[in-house]
Structures are given as C-alpha cells and as structure tokens.
Design an enzyme around this catalytic site. Structure first.
Site, PDB file in Angstrom:
ATOM      1  N   ASN A   7       0.883  -1.180   0.000  1.00  0.00           N
ATOM      2  CA  ASN A   7       0.000   0.000   0.000  1.00  0.00           C
ATOM      3  C   ASN A   7       0.916   1.223   0.000  1.00  0.00           C
ATOM      4  OD1 ASN A   7      -1.746   2.078   0.490  1.00  0.00           O
ATOM      5  ND2 ASN A   7      -2.797   1.083   2.215  1.00  0.00           N
ATOM      6  N   ARG A  90      -2.406  -2.062  -3.527  1.00  0.00           N
ATOM      7  CA  ARG A  90      -3.602  -1.272  -3.278  1.00  0.00           C
ATOM      8  C   ARG A  90      -3.569  -0.061  -4.203  1.00  0.00           C
ATOM      9  NH1 ARG A  90      -4.827   3.643   0.400  1.00  0.00           N
ATOM     10  NH2 ARG A  90      -7.060   3.751   0.021  1.00  0.00           N
ATOM     11  N   HIS A 179     -12.866   3.298  -0.525  1.00  0.00           N
ATOM     12  CA  HIS A 179     -12.904   2.262   0.523  1.00  0.00           C
ATOM     13  C   HIS A 179     -13.568   0.972   0.009  1.00  0.00           C
ATOM     14  CE1 HIS A 179     -13.098   5.669   3.769  1.00  0.00           C
ATOM     15  NE2 HIS A 179     -11.848   5.255   3.633  1.00  0.00           N
ATOM     16  N   GLY A 209     -13.908   5.535  10.038  1.00  0.00           N
ATOM     17  CA  GLY A 209     -12.556   5.742  10.542  1.00  0.00           C
ATOM     18  C   GLY A 209     -12.243   7.213  10.408  1.00  0.00           C
ATOM     19  N   ASN A 210     -10.965   7.513  10.326  1.00  0.00           N
ATOM     20  CA  ASN A 210     -10.585   8.903  10.082  1.00  0.00           C
ATOM     21  C   ASN A 210     -11.181   9.363   8.752  1.00  0.00           C
ATOM     22  OD1 ASN A 210      -9.272  11.256  10.743  1.00  0.00           O
ATOM     23  ND2 ASN A 210      -7.531  10.699   9.461  1.00  0.00           N
ATOM     24  N   GLY A 211     -11.113   8.488   7.750  1.00  0.00           N
ATOM     25  CA  GLY A 211     -11.924   8.653   6.546  1.00  0.00           C
ATOM     26  C   GLY A 211     -13.165   7.818   6.766  1.00  0.00           C
ATOM     27  N   ARG A 240     -12.230  15.935   7.156  1.00  0.00           N
ATOM     28  CA  ARG A 240     -12.952  16.281   5.921  1.00  0.00           C
ATOM     29  C   ARG A 240     -14.408  16.627   6.216  1.00  0.00           C
ATOM     30  NH1 ARG A 240     -11.283  11.028   2.612  1.00  0.00           N
ATOM     31  NH2 ARG A 240      -9.756  10.642   4.230  1.00  0.00           N
ATOM     32  N   ARG A 284     -11.205   9.743  19.935  1.00  0.00           N
ATOM     33  CA  ARG A 284     -10.966   9.488  21.364  1.00  0.00           C
ATOM     34  C   ARG A 284     -10.765  10.789  22.117  1.00  0.00           C
ATOM     35  NH1 ARG A 284      -6.866   4.833  19.704  1.00  0.00           N
ATOM     36  NH2 ARG A 284      -6.590   6.423  18.127  1.00  0.00           N
ATOM     37  N   GLY A 330     -11.702   2.073  12.366  1.00  0.00           N
ATOM     38  CA  GLY A 330     -11.286   2.463  13.719  1.00  0.00           C
ATOM     39  C   GLY A 330     -12.423   2.746  14.674  1.00  0.00           C
ATOM     40  N   ASN A 334     -14.399   0.009  17.252  1.00  0.00           N
ATOM     41  CA  ASN A 334     -13.960   0.217  18.636  1.00  0.00           C
ATOM     42  C   ASN A 334     -14.880   1.040  19.518  1.00  0.00           C
ATOM     43  OD1 ASN A 334     -11.346  -1.132  18.584  1.00  0.00           O
ATOM     44  ND2 ASN A 334     -10.853   0.390  17.046  1.00  0.00           N
ATOM     45  N   GLU A 383      -8.415  -4.992   4.721  1.00  0.00           N
ATOM     46  CA  GLU A 383      -8.198  -4.676   3.308  1.00  0.00           C
ATOM     47  C   GLU A 383      -7.030  -5.465   2.731  1.00  0.00           C
ATOM     48  OE1 GLU A 383      -9.186  -0.179   2.595  1.00  0.00           O
ATOM     49  OE2 GLU A 383      -8.777  -0.484   4.708  1.00  0.00           O
TER      50      GLU A 383
HETATM   51  P1  AMP Z   1      -8.978   4.413  11.082  1.00  0.00           P
HETATM   52  O1  AMP Z   1      -8.842   5.562  10.129  1.00  0.00           O
HETATM   53  O2  AMP Z   1      -9.862   3.333  10.586  1.00  0.00           O
HETATM   54  O3  AMP Z   1      -7.645   3.926  11.582  1.00  0.00           O
HETATM   55  O4  AMP Z   1      -9.733   5.002  12.388  1.00  0.00           O
HETATM   56  C1  AMP Z   1      -9.156   5.996  13.172  1.00  0.00           C
HETATM   57  C2  AMP Z   1     -10.204   6.586  14.098  1.00  0.00           C
HETATM   58  O5  AMP Z   1     -10.751   5.563  14.939  1.00  0.00           O
HETATM   59  C3  AMP Z   1      -9.614   7.650  15.017  1.00  0.00           C
HETATM   60  O6  AMP Z   1     -10.384   8.834  14.983  1.00  0.00           O
HETATM   61  C4  AMP Z   1      -9.726   7.015  16.368  1.00  0.00           C
HETATM   62  O7  AMP Z   1      -9.997   7.966  17.363  1.00  0.00           O
HETATM   63  C5  AMP Z   1     -10.896   6.087  16.248  1.00  0.00           C
HETATM   64  N1  AMP Z   1     -10.810   5.084  17.304  1.00  0.00           N
HETATM   65  C6  AMP Z   1      -9.930   4.080  17.437  1.00  0.00           C
HETATM   66  N2  AMP Z   1     -10.146   3.421  18.617  1.00  0.00           N
HETATM   67  C7  AMP Z   1     -11.177   4.041  19.228  1.00  0.00           C
HETATM   68  C8  AMP Z   1     -11.884   3.840  20.460  1.00  0.00           C
HETATM   69  N3  AMP Z   1     -11.542   2.862  21.300  1.00  0.00           N
HETATM   70  N4  AMP Z   1     -12.890   4.683  20.747  1.00  0.00           N
HETATM   71  C9  AMP Z   1     -13.211   5.677  19.913  1.00  0.00           C
HETATM   72  N5  AMP Z   1     -12.607   5.901  18.746  1.00  0.00           N
HETATM   73  C10 AMP Z   1     -11.605   5.098  18.392  1.00  0.00           C
END
Ligand code: AMP
Length: 396
Positions: A7, A90, A179, A209-211, A240, A284, A330, A334, A383
């Site tokens: 990737n 990727r 995605h 997630g972040n995206g 974004r 978080r 993320g 979680n 992925e």
């Molecule tokens: P990703 O882009 O899929 O890696 O997701 C990242 C996002 O997931 C970040 O904003 C993290 O704050 C959120 N995240 C990861 N673990 C947790 C958790 N235990 N509680 C809340 N948000 C989480």
C-alpha cells in the site's frame, strides 16, 4: 502461496506478507518519511517490532529494504524472494476503467495513468510502487486492487451528479466512491457471520474511521455509496467536511479572502470533527473532551453520528429495505457509544441493539438482539487480506 501486499503512499509504504492458504500474516511493516530521511518498522509474526532508521531517498530504497527485511537471517520470514509468489498493490482511483482488480501489464498501467487526474496525489504514488516492484521483483505476477472498483456496479441514478451531463461525458465527472476493498470484505464477512448467502441480503456497511464512508450492498453488489468523485463527499470525517452546500464555499471564500485551492485545503484538512470540535480529529480526544463538558466537542460527535444515521435511512430507501448494518474501521470497530447512538436513530426499522453484545471492541459480533428485525454487526475490516485474495484469484 505467499502474497506481498503493498500500500504505497506518497511518502510512506505499508506492507504485509500473507500466506494465502492459511490467510496468516507472516510479517508486516511500514516505511515512513520516504524522500525525507526514512525509517522502517518491521514486524515478523509473533515477534517484536524492529525499527530501523535508514536513508530512503525514493520508494526504490524503501521497497529494497522491505525485501531485505523479509529475507533477513534474523528478522526475515522467508529464505529467498522466490518464496513470494505474487504482489498485490492497493490502488486508489480506477475511474470507469476498472470494475474489478486487474493484472499489472503495460496497458493496465497506462489505463491507471489516464485516471491520475481524479487522484493526483494518490494514483502516481501507487504507480511508483508498481514500477519499483517490477524492477526489484522482475517477472513476478502483480495485481492492482482498486478502492473504486467495488462501487462500479452503482446505477446511473446513484452515480450522476445534478450537473450538466456533458461534464460526465467529457471529463468523467460522476460519483465513484472509495474504501471499496473494505466495503466488499465487510459485506462478504457479514453474510458469512449471518450464515446467509450474500445474494439474498441487503447490507449497509458503515466504514467509520478517520476517513468515513457508507455503502448500500444489495445482493453482493454496491448500489450506492457516500463518497463521490473524490473522497471528500458524504459523511463528516476526521478532518474532511463531507457534504456541504457548494454555495457556502463562495460565501466563505469572499468573506475570508480564500482561493479555490485554499477552500479545498479547508474542506480536506481543517473541517470534519476537527473543525467542528476545535479539539482534535481523533474521536478518542473528542469523546474525552465531551465527557469533561466541552459542548462543542459533544456537538461534533452528535453531528457526525446523525449524518451516518441519515445516510443509513437513505440507503434503506435505495434498497427498499435492509437486513443488516455492519460497522467497521477504527471507530466502527472500537466505539460502542457511536454504534449504539447511530442504531438508536434506527428503531423504526425494527433494529434493537443488545447493550451486552455491543459492549466490546475490535471483534466480530452481532450486536443486535436476537429478535431484532434488522441485524447490526461489528465486523473488523481487513483490506490487506482482501487484496491478497483478489491477487490469488487473478494470478491462479
Ligand atoms: P482508522 O482511520 O480506521 O484507523 O480510524 C481511526 C479513528 O478511529 C480515530 O479517529 C480514532 O480515534 C478512532 N478510534 C480508534 N479506537 C477508538 C476507540 N476505542 N474509541 C473511539 N474511537 C476510536
């Protein structure tokens, strides 16, 4: 067979070596700060991470170092590069040219190049990865797996913008979605967990997630998704904005004296829950601030979750029903509060969350009650494994 999954970003590169038969990760790692100074973090399965600072002026040195680590007498997991049967890359934007993964050939590379305008930062980086692998692993079969491919089954009514049709015809301006590898993996896994045939299911996948993006998958085929020509459309994300009235942009540009480029930076990097909360792009941190009484942070979370629930509602309409809603990435994997709050908007569908089942993170689980008409699930995405599977399917 062992598949090396790559990737490649503009200044970083993630990799995994996967044994496709057992689907076990043999080693994984990350090269960072390529073109700046350079460091590789390499982790053989079951062993500690090793971090090595090493000059990486280009991706060639980075990939050479990855291959060196994979075959290293101590840190390595294979004896020679002959044990790598294929490489899966990727890829980001395949436009309308790639409705599925593709074997890397000169023609394939030219077709990807013709899509570069859609993803000017990401596509060239992925092509660098391909070219370096061709140089360092000559003759090795390689496959490109596109973020956009899974969404190519969207019908015209879902992918056209309300813009003059000529822009679609002349320039390919339409909704593509991203995605896709994750949405496909999670939709397939959801069907498996439910013990049903995917052809018989209407699934909504929430990749949070972040995206963040969401997709409607009817009978295994994507019929709508929230990201568009670029990954800026749709849900509110870490930094974004997601959907915004385009008229608001001229208003802000005039008042703040911003150029189109600056407006795009604002929408991509300074908006989303970061801009709304004024705290962080990391959920978080925002949840922590909200728990301490920061009302702006609490509002950012509410706006984010409400937007997801609205999209779910619209995709129920798109499919005339829904059997399962899967949360991934993320936040989706979680954050039980985010999952529960989104589901609380969906009681009208007959969706009932089971607080005990939902009280976990990072695991596959059905989080709705047994009687719930619509099932809700947590399904960790993978992925890299999907890229490995697609690579094996084409190479075989
Ligand atoms: P990703 O882009 O899929 O890696 O997701 C990242 C996002 O997931 C970040 O904003 C993290 O704050 C959120 N995240 C990861 N673990 C947790 C958790 N235990 N509680 C809340 N948000 C989480």
């Amino acid at each position: 067979m062992n598949v090396l999954v790559i990737n490649c970003g503009s200044s970083s590169l993630k990799y995994q070596l996967i044994d496709s038969a057992s689907e076990q990760v043999l080693a994984k790692g990350l090269c960072e700060r390529i073109g700046i100074d350079g460091a590789i973090t390499h982790q053989p399965a079951g062993k500690d991470k090793i971090k090595i600072e090493a000059a990486m002026p280009t991706h060639t040195e980075a990939i050479a170092l990855v291959l060196e680590q994979l075959t290293h007498p101590e840190n390595g997991v294979i004896k020679s590069l002959d044990e790598i049967a294929a490489v899966g890359h990727r890829m980001v934007h395949g436009g309308e040219k790639f409705a599925c993964s593709a074997l890397v050939t000169d023609e394939m590379i030219a077709a990807v190049e013709s899509c570069n305008a859609f993803a000017p930062l990401h596509n060239p980086a992925t092509l660098i990865g391909i070219n370096v692998c061709r140089e360092l692993l000559p003759g090795k079969p390689m496959v490109g797996v596109f973020d956009t491919a899974f969404h190519q089954t969207m019908p015209k009514k879902a992918f056209l913008y309300g813009l003059p049709y000529e822009y679609y015809e002349k320039h390919g301006v339409r909704r593509y979605g991203f995605h896709g590898t994750s949405h496909k993996f999670v939709a397939q896994r959801t069907a498996e967990i439910l013990g049903k045939n995917i052809e018989d299911l209407k699934i909504i996948v929430c990749h949070l997630g972040n995206g963040a993006s969401i997709s409607a998958v009817n009978g295994g085929k994507c019929v709508d998704t929230s990201m568009g020509l670029t990954p800026l459309e749709g849900l509110i994300m870490g930094t974004r904005s997601g959907d915004v009235d385009p008229g608001a942009l001229e208003f802000i540009a005039d008042l703040e004296g911003l150029s189109v480029k600056e407006i795009l930076t604002l929408l991509n990097k300074k908006s989303g829950v970061l801009g709304l909360s004024g705290v962080s792009s990391d959920f978080r941190d925002i949840e922590g601030a909200a728990a301490e009484g920061n009302e702006q942070a609490a509002a950012a979370l509410e706006v984010f979750r409400y937007r997801v629930a609205k999209y779910v509602g619209s995709y129920v309409a798109a499919m005339n029903g829904v059997d399962a809603i899967a949360f991934t990435a993320g936040l989706g994997e979680n954050d039980k509060v985010t999952r529960a709050t989104i589901c609380s908007y969906l009681g009208y569908l007959g969706l009932e969350i089971d607080p005990v089942a939902n009280d976990m993170r990072g695991k596959e689980a059905i989080i709705s009650t047994q009687d719930s008409k619509v099932k809700a699930l947590c399904v960790p995405t993978n992925e890299e494994l999907m890229i490995c599977r697609e690579t094996v399917a084409l190479v075989k």
